[in-house]
Design a protein around this motif. Structure first.
Motif, PDB file in Angstrom:
ATOM      1  N   GLY A   1      86.850  63.644  59.693  1.00  0.00           N
ATOM      2  CA  GLY A   1      85.444  63.324  59.459  1.00  0.00           C
ATOM      3  C   GLY A   1      84.546  64.551  59.375  1.00  0.00           C
ATOM      4  O   GLY A   1      83.336  64.411  59.274  1.00  0.00           O
ATOM      5  N   ILE A   2      85.137  65.755  59.438  1.00  0.00           N
ATOM      6  CA  ILE A   2      84.341  66.971  59.271  1.00  0.00           C
ATOM      7  C   ILE A   2      85.018  67.893  58.265  1.00  0.00           C
ATOM      8  O   ILE A   2      86.207  67.763  57.987  1.00  0.00           O
ATOM      9  CB  ILE A   2      84.116  67.732  60.605  1.00  0.00           C
ATOM     10  CG1 ILE A   2      85.434  68.206  61.199  1.00  0.00           C
ATOM     11  CG2 ILE A   2      83.350  66.903  61.600  1.00  0.00           C
ATOM     12  CD1 ILE A   2      85.245  69.084  62.416  1.00  0.00           C
TER      13      ILE A   2
ATOM     14  N   GLY B   1      73.389  78.632  56.467  1.00  0.00           N
ATOM     15  CA  GLY B   1      73.836  79.037  55.139  1.00  0.00           C
ATOM     16  C   GLY B   1      74.415  77.900  54.316  1.00  0.00           C
ATOM     17  O   GLY B   1      74.769  78.093  53.160  1.00  0.00           O
ATOM     18  N   THR B   2      74.496  76.689  54.903  1.00  0.00           N
ATOM     19  CA  THR B   2      75.055  75.536  54.176  1.00  0.00           C
ATOM     20  C   THR B   2      74.061  74.376  54.127  1.00  0.00           C
ATOM     21  O   THR B   2      74.450  73.219  54.050  1.00  0.00           O
ATOM     22  CB  THR B   2      76.370  75.043  54.834  1.00  0.00           C
ATOM     23  OG1 THR B   2      76.078  74.610  56.172  1.00  0.00           O
ATOM     24  CG2 THR B   2      77.411  76.124  54.863  1.00  0.00           C
ATOM     25  N   ARG B   3      72.791  74.703  54.145  1.00  0.00           N
ATOM     26  CA  ARG B   3      71.755  73.654  54.153  1.00  0.00           C
ATOM     27  C   ARG B   3      71.854  72.700  52.964  1.00  0.00           C
ATOM     28  O   ARG B   3      71.481  71.552  53.064  1.00  0.00           O
ATOM     29  CB  ARG B   3      70.375  74.281  54.154  1.00  0.00           C
ATOM     30  CG  ARG B   3      69.872  74.598  55.515  1.00  0.00           C
ATOM     31  CD  ARG B   3      68.480  75.117  55.383  1.00  0.00           C
ATOM     32  NE  ARG B   3      68.587  76.556  55.405  1.00  0.00           N
ATOM     33  CZ  ARG B   3      67.809  77.336  56.117  1.00  0.00           C
ATOM     34  NH1 ARG B   3      66.843  76.844  56.806  1.00  0.00           N
ATOM     35  NH2 ARG B   3      67.996  78.631  56.121  1.00  0.00           N
TER      36      ARG B   3
ATOM     37  N   TYR C   1      83.841  69.998  66.271  1.00  0.00           N
ATOM     38  CA  TYR C   1      82.411  70.220  66.427  1.00  0.00           C
ATOM     39  C   TYR C   1      81.719  69.945  65.100  1.00  0.00           C
ATOM     40  O   TYR C   1      82.200  70.374  64.058  1.00  0.00           O
ATOM     41  CB  TYR C   1      82.121  71.673  66.821  1.00  0.00           C
ATOM     42  CG  TYR C   1      82.671  72.068  68.166  1.00  0.00           C
ATOM     43  CD1 TYR C   1      81.887  71.961  69.305  1.00  0.00           C
ATOM     44  CD2 TYR C   1      83.963  72.556  68.289  1.00  0.00           C
ATOM     45  CE1 TYR C   1      82.386  72.328  70.546  1.00  0.00           C
ATOM     46  CE2 TYR C   1      84.470  72.924  69.532  1.00  0.00           C
ATOM     47  CZ  TYR C   1      83.678  72.804  70.647  1.00  0.00           C
ATOM     48  OH  TYR C   1      84.174  73.168  71.865  1.00  0.00           O
ATOM     49  N   THR C   2      80.595  69.240  65.147  1.00  0.00           N
ATOM     50  CA  THR C   2      79.749  69.143  63.961  1.00  0.00           C
ATOM     51  C   THR C   2      78.716  70.260  64.074  1.00  0.00           C
ATOM     52  O   THR C   2      78.203  70.539  65.163  1.00  0.00           O
ATOM     53  CB  THR C   2      79.058  67.774  63.851  1.00  0.00           C
ATOM     54  OG1 THR C   2      78.332  67.516  65.040  1.00  0.00           O
ATOM     55  CG2 THR C   2      80.082  66.671  63.632  1.00  0.00           C
TER      56      THR C   2
ATOM     57  N   GLY D   1      82.529  63.411  55.091  1.00  0.00           N
ATOM     58  CA  GLY D   1      82.246  63.789  56.471  1.00  0.00           C
ATOM     59  C   GLY D   1      81.081  64.740  56.646  1.00  0.00           C
ATOM     60  O   GLY D   1      80.295  64.974  55.739  1.00  0.00           O
ATOM     61  N   GLU D   2      80.995  65.289  57.856  1.00  0.00           N
ATOM     62  CA  GLU D   2      79.917  66.200  58.213  1.00  0.00           C
ATOM     63  C   GLU D   2      80.410  67.640  58.220  1.00  0.00           C
ATOM     64  O   GLU D   2      81.595  67.896  58.391  1.00  0.00           O
ATOM     65  CB  GLU D   2      79.407  65.868  59.615  1.00  0.00           C
ATOM     66  CG  GLU D   2      78.768  64.510  59.739  1.00  0.00           C
ATOM     67  CD  GLU D   2      78.207  64.297  61.133  1.00  0.00           C
ATOM     68  OE1 GLU D   2      77.289  65.045  61.512  1.00  0.00           O
ATOM     69  OE2 GLU D   2      78.700  63.408  61.826  1.00  0.00           O
ATOM     70  N   CYS D   3      79.469  68.585  58.091  1.00  0.00           N
ATOM     71  CA  CYS D   3      79.817  70.002  58.225  1.00  0.00           C
ATOM     72  C   CYS D   3      80.215  70.245  59.679  1.00  0.00           C
ATOM     73  O   CYS D   3      79.654  69.661  60.594  1.00  0.00           O
ATOM     74  CB  CYS D   3      78.614  70.880  57.901  1.00  0.00           C
ATOM     75  SG  CYS D   3      77.955  70.672  56.241  1.00  0.00           S
TER      76      CYS D   3
END
Length: 123
Positions: free
Chosen positions: A54-55, A14-16, A8-9, A23-25
């Protein structure tokens, strides 16, 4: 034992300001089945699980803040379509006129409680 990984992306409030270039959060849920129909879902926190996906995971993500639900639809005897969201147990109690075989799985979702991170803007 059957084991599956679901990626899941997800950009947690809290991680803006995430600066991780790889990769992505997001997060990974591992689903495992040791007995037919009995699935266990676990938030993966081991960095090896995230290699080549990738995450990346932030330690602010917590399994206790997640809720898995799914959307189903069923057809009533008069032909009316009913769509429900949530767990699967309650449908037969609240909508007994829709037989179990008349329900169709539509989609599975993960809801994440970010109530501690809600921000209000002054007007």
């Amino acid at each position: 034992m059957l084991s599956l990984k679901y990626l899941y992306t997800f950009k947690h409030p809290g991680t803006r300001t995430c600066q991780v270039p790889e990769g992505e959060c997001g997060f990974i849920l591992r689903a495992s089945c040791e007995q037919y129909g009995l699935w266990t879902r676990t938030l993966c926190t081991n960095s090896e699980d995230y290699a080549n996906t990738g995450i990346h995971l932030h330690d602010i993500i917590s399994g206790r803040d997640m809720y898995r639900y799914h959307v189903d639809s069923g057809i009533k005897p008069d032909g009316t379509k009913v769509t429900t969201a949530g767990g699967w147990n309650w449908k037969s109690k609240w909508l007994p006129d829709i037989a179990d075989w008349n329900w169709k799985f539509e989609q599975s979702y993960i809801a994440y409680n970010v109530a501690d991170y809600l921000v209000t803007k002054p007007e």
